[in-house]
Design an enzyme around this catalytic site. Structure first.
Site, short mmCIF file in Angstrom:
data_model
loop_
_atom_site.label_atom_id
_atom_site.label_comp_id
_atom_site.label_asym_id
_atom_site.label_seq_id
_atom_site.Cartn_x
_atom_site.Cartn_y
_atom_site.Cartn_z
N ALA A 65 -3.98 21.20 13.00
CA ALA A 65 -4.57 21.26 14.34
C ALA A 65 -3.88 22.39 15.08
O ALA A 65 -2.76 22.77 14.73
CB ALA A 65 -4.34 19.93 15.05
N GLY A 108 -3.61 18.56 10.27
CA GLY A 108 -5.05 18.37 10.40
C GLY A 108 -5.84 19.05 9.29
O GLY A 108 -6.95 18.60 8.96
N GLU A 111 -5.78 16.63 6.55
CA GLU A 111 -6.61 15.49 6.97
C GLU A 111 -8.10 15.82 6.87
O GLU A 111 -8.91 15.00 6.45
CB GLU A 111 -6.24 15.09 8.40
CG GLU A 111 -4.81 14.56 8.47
CD GLU A 111 -4.34 14.28 9.89
OE1 GLU A 111 -4.15 15.25 10.64
OE2 GLU A 111 -4.16 13.11 10.24
N GLU A 131 3.56 16.84 10.74
CA GLU A 131 3.56 16.56 12.18
C GLU A 131 4.90 16.01 12.67
O GLU A 131 5.28 16.22 13.82
CB GLU A 131 2.45 15.56 12.53
CG GLU A 131 1.04 16.09 12.34
CD GLU A 131 0.47 15.84 10.95
OE1 GLU A 131 1.24 15.55 10.00
OE2 GLU A 131 -0.77 15.94 10.82
C1 HXC Z 1 -1.68 27.23 15.89
C2 HXC Z 1 -0.93 28.40 14.07
C3 HXC Z 1 -0.83 27.21 13.30
C4 HXC Z 1 -1.20 25.99 13.93
C5 HXC Z 1 -0.20 28.86 12.07
N1 HXC Z 1 -0.54 29.38 13.26
N2 HXC Z 1 -0.38 27.53 12.06
N3 HXC Z 1 -1.36 28.39 15.35
N4 HXC Z 1 -1.61 26.06 15.22
N5 HXC Z 1 -1.18 24.82 13.29
C6 HXC Z 1 -0.49 30.78 13.67
C7 HXC Z 1 0.94 31.27 13.88
O1 HXC Z 1 1.41 30.91 15.15
C8 HXC Z 1 0.77 32.77 13.73
O2 HXC Z 1 0.21 33.30 14.91
C9 HXC Z 1 -0.29 32.88 12.65
O3 HXC Z 1 -0.98 31.62 12.63
C10 HXC Z 1 0.30 33.12 11.26
O4 HXC Z 1 1.26 32.09 11.00
P1 HXC Z 1 2.75 32.40 10.52
O5 HXC Z 1 3.58 31.21 10.87
O6 HXC Z 1 3.23 33.73 11.02
O7 HXC Z 1 2.55 32.50 8.94
P2 HXC Z 1 3.61 32.20 7.79
O8 HXC Z 1 4.96 32.71 8.20
O9 HXC Z 1 2.99 32.69 6.53
O10 HXC Z 1 3.75 30.60 7.74
C11 HXC Z 1 2.63 29.79 7.37
C12 HXC Z 1 2.89 28.29 7.75
C13 HXC Z 1 3.26 28.21 9.25
C14 HXC Z 1 4.00 27.72 6.89
C15 HXC Z 1 1.58 27.53 7.46
O11 HXC Z 1 2.30 28.95 10.03
C16 HXC Z 1 3.32 26.81 9.78
O12 HXC Z 1 4.29 26.10 9.53
N6 HXC Z 1 2.32 26.42 10.57
C17 HXC Z 1 2.28 25.15 11.24
C18 HXC Z 1 2.00 24.06 10.25
C19 HXC Z 1 1.97 22.70 10.93
O13 HXC Z 1 2.94 22.24 11.53
N7 HXC Z 1 0.79 22.04 10.87
C20 HXC Z 1 0.60 20.78 11.51
C21 HXC Z 1 0.09 21.01 12.87
S1 HXC Z 1 0.02 19.49 13.78
P3 HXC Z 1 0.97 34.45 15.77
O14 HXC Z 1 0.04 34.68 16.91
O15 HXC Z 1 2.29 33.89 16.14
O16 HXC Z 1 1.08 35.59 14.80
C22 HXC Z 1 -1.37 18.79 13.29
C23 HXC Z 1 -1.58 17.56 14.04
C24 HXC Z 1 -2.58 16.63 13.49
O17 HXC Z 1 -2.12 19.22 12.48
C25 HXC Z 1 -2.80 15.49 14.43
C26 HXC Z 1 -1.67 14.93 15.18
C27 HXC Z 1 -1.18 15.69 16.37
#
Ligand code: HXC
Length: 257
Positions: A65, A108, A111, A131
């Site tokens: 998400a 998400g 999911e 999360e």
């Molecule tokens: C918003 C996101 C994002 C996310 C990545 N980006 N994931 N933006 N929401 N979930 C954005 C980053 O901010 C970045 O933008 C760009 O995408 C590239 O990501 P990087 O981190 O620079 O890439 P990399 O270093 O290759 O790392 C990849 C990754 C990492 C390991 C997937 O991006 C990551 O850990 N993302 C978050 C994963 C996560 O926590 N997902 C769960 C979300 S919570 P900029 O503009 O900075 O370049 C969820 C909730 C479900 O899903 C329901 C309950 C709440």
């Protein structure tokens, strides 16, 4: 029809839906959800289409998400606004959807893949429910669908540690149906979808409904539900055609009636 965050293409009877927010690794914001609901509703209503494939990019199916969209939300915003409830409309799609997952399917994203009817993974796929690292939990059904797919031990491990699972472990655990080389992922998923789309439409709907019932009923209720749908198909023209085609050693010619 064009969408802000999706590419949608029909390949014969298969609708290929590609998540297309590369700058955010396909993070699922409200626009993605609105586009997805519209694209799946159009697919479900189009009698020329038999199966959908939902995919992302080679780097990310979806990295979760959209954290930036959620960061400033309050409890009242989330609970009052029933945030994520729109995803129930994804799972209400009656025709089958295959998730073709390459790269990250996190939070998400994982999911959403699990909302599909089955997952075909590229060999670079990484699944996770991270999360907990953001001080929240899965919120689109991840804890429930993962527990039903791979059991309590691995689901607790994934949701409590936030670790990622690679494609091999995902296949061994039963989270994904098949693993294929990532370069072949979309073609393999479309091929599987074309096979499904070539089946009699009413039987296909019935299979999806009865397998899903296995997660909602007791065994006895589920077996009765299956049998009633099976019985009901004997009222279809395609059942008569299917069995005649077998006896006459020719392919069936379906009408969807
Ligand atoms: C918003 C996101 C994002 C996310 C990545 N980006 N994931 N933006 N929401 N979930 C954005 C980053 O901010 C970045 O933008 C760009 O995408 C590239 O990501 P990087 O981190 O620079 O890439 P990399 O270093 O290759 O790392 C990849 C990754 C990492 C390991 C997937 O991006 C990551 O850990 N993302 C978050 C994963 C996560 O926590 N997902 C769960 C979300 S919570 P900029 O503009 O900075 O370049 C969820 C909730 C479900 O899903 C329901 C309950 C709440």
């Amino acid at each position: 029809m064009t969408y802000e965050t999706l590419l949608v293409e029909q390949r014969g009877a298969v609708t290929l839906i590609t998540l297309n927010r590369p700058q955010a690794l396909n993070a699922l914001n409200s626009q993605v959800l609105a586009d997805l609901i519209a694209a799946l509703a159009a697919f479900d209503a189009d009698a020329s289409q038999g199966c959908a494939v939902l995919t992302g990019s080679e780097k990310a199916f979806a990295a979760g998400a959209d954290i930036k969209e959620m960061a400033t939300q309050s409890f009242a915003d989330m609970y009052g606004g029933n945030f994520f409830a729109g995803y129930d409309r994804v799972t209400a799609t009656r025709k089958p959807i295959i998730a073709a997952v390459a790269g990250y399917a996190l939070g998400g994203g994982c999911e959403l893949a699990m909302m599909c009817d089955f997952i075909i993974a590229g060999d670079n796929a990484k699944f996770g429910q991270p999360e907990i690292k953001l001080a929240v939990t899965p919120g689109m059904g991840g804890s429930q669908r993962m527990a039903r797919a791979i059991g309590k031990a691995k689901t607790m491990d994934m949701c409590l540690t936030g670790r990622m699972m690679d494609a091999t472990e995902a296949e061994q655990s039963g989270l994904v149906a098949r693993v294929v080389p990532v370069a072949d992922l979309v073609d393999e998923a479309v091929k599987a979808a074309a096979t499904i789309a070539g089946m009699a439409p009413l039987a296909t709907l019935a299979v999806k409904e009865m397998v899903n019932a296995a997660f909602e009923t007791t065994l006895q209720q589920g077996v009765v539900f299956e049998r009633r749908l099976f019985h009901g198909l004997f009222g279809s023209e395609d059942q008569t055609e299917g069995m005649a085609a077998f006896v006459e050693k020719r392919p069936g010619n379906w009408t969807g009636r």
